[in-house]
Design a protein around this motif. Structure first.
Motif, mmCIF file in Angstrom:
data_model
loop_
_atom_site.group_PDB
_atom_site.id
_atom_site.type_symbol
_atom_site.label_atom_id
_atom_site.label_comp_id
_atom_site.label_asym_id
_atom_site.label_seq_id
_atom_site.Cartn_x
_atom_site.Cartn_y
_atom_site.Cartn_z
ATOM 1 N N ARG A 12 0.866 -1.192 0.000
ATOM 2 C CA ARG A 12 0.000 0.000 0.000
ATOM 3 C C ARG A 12 0.896 1.233 0.000
ATOM 4 O O ARG A 12 1.577 1.501 0.968
ATOM 5 C CB ARG A 12 -0.916 -0.018 1.212
ATOM 6 N N SER A 36 -2.186 4.970 -4.019
ATOM 7 C CA SER A 36 -3.129 6.037 -3.687
ATOM 8 C C SER A 36 -2.385 7.346 -3.858
ATOM 9 O O SER A 36 -1.169 7.396 -3.667
ATOM 10 C CB SER A 36 -3.623 5.919 -2.246
ATOM 11 N N HIS A 47 -5.511 9.600 6.893
ATOM 12 C CA HIS A 47 -5.460 8.748 8.083
ATOM 13 C C HIS A 47 -4.046 8.412 8.523
ATOM 14 O O HIS A 47 -3.806 7.362 9.080
ATOM 15 C CB HIS A 47 -6.259 7.463 7.860
ATOM 16 N N ASP A 50 0.340 5.390 9.026
ATOM 17 C CA ASP A 50 0.162 4.028 9.515
ATOM 18 C C ASP A 50 -0.672 3.177 8.568
ATOM 19 O O ASP A 50 -0.559 1.954 8.564
ATOM 20 C CB ASP A 50 -0.494 4.039 10.898
ATOM 21 N N THR A 51 -1.520 3.791 7.780
ATOM 22 C CA THR A 51 -2.386 3.069 6.847
ATOM 23 C C THR A 51 -1.605 2.537 5.650
ATOM 24 O O THR A 51 -2.069 1.624 4.980
ATOM 25 C CB THR A 51 -3.492 4.021 6.325
ATOM 26 N N PHE A 52 -0.432 3.089 5.378
ATOM 27 C CA PHE A 52 0.335 2.754 4.178
ATOM 28 C C PHE A 52 1.663 2.101 4.544
ATOM 29 O O PHE A 52 2.254 2.401 5.571
ATOM 30 C CB PHE A 52 0.573 4.020 3.345
#
Length: 174
Positions: A12, A36, A47, A50-52
């Motif tokens: 991600r 993204s 967000h 941490d999401t990636f």
């Protein structure tokens, strides 16, 4: 003859910047990359890091970075131990490159760069490529849970995306 199949988890990746067609095109070569994009860093909108698995800051202000995996292109984070002293014109890559997993297979000897950040390394981190005036052009920092690569020039203001070294470098980074 043989065929090797690997089950690779998706990576991600968040690209933060005005857009870079060369980088986006080479990232399409990697089927496990889920890309993204965002025009600027907005902690609430994306967000957080941490999401990636990896965040790329390209020609936009980077926040202070404490943990995660980051690539900074033509920008510096205030938490990176580098001192910014303006810009330098037409830097030439000094050879040889430092021996590192990220420089494996790279040939940057006659790389043309129109402008780069003039930086000075302050202690930690490894300078993988520098110009003749000892300014870091490619820099790596691994400190605790922070892993960061800095490219001290705008890819669009160099001929790196037109060289075979570009997909090799991106592959090594991923």
């Amino acid at each position: 003859a043989y065929l090797a199949l690997t089950e690779q988890a998706p990576l991600r990746l968040l690209y933060v910047g005005p857009g870079n067609p060369y980088l986006q095109q080479v990232l399409r070569l990697f089927p496990h990359v889920q890309l993204s994009t965002a025009p600027r860093w907005d902690e609430g909108a994306v967000h957080g890091a941490d999401t990636f698995d990896l965040v790329i800051f390209d020609r936009v202000a980077a926040p202070a970075l404490k943990q995660g995996n980051f690539i900074l292109i033509n920008t510096v984070s205030p938490s990176v131990p580098l001192d910014l002293h303006g810009r330098t014109q037409n830097p030439r890559v000094a050879l040889p490159l430092a021996k590192h997993a990220l420089t494996a297979g790279l040939s940057l000897g006659d790389l043309r760069i129109s402008e780069a950040l003039r930086l000075r390394a302050l202690g930690q981190g490894v300078v993988l490529a520098r110009d003749g005036a000892d300014n870091p052009l490619l820099y790596v920092l691994e400190q605790g849970k922070l892993r960061l690569v800095l490219v001290a020039f705008d890819l669009m203001a160099s001929d790196l995306p037109l060289r075979i070294a570009f997909p090799i470098l991106v592959h090594n980074l991923l």
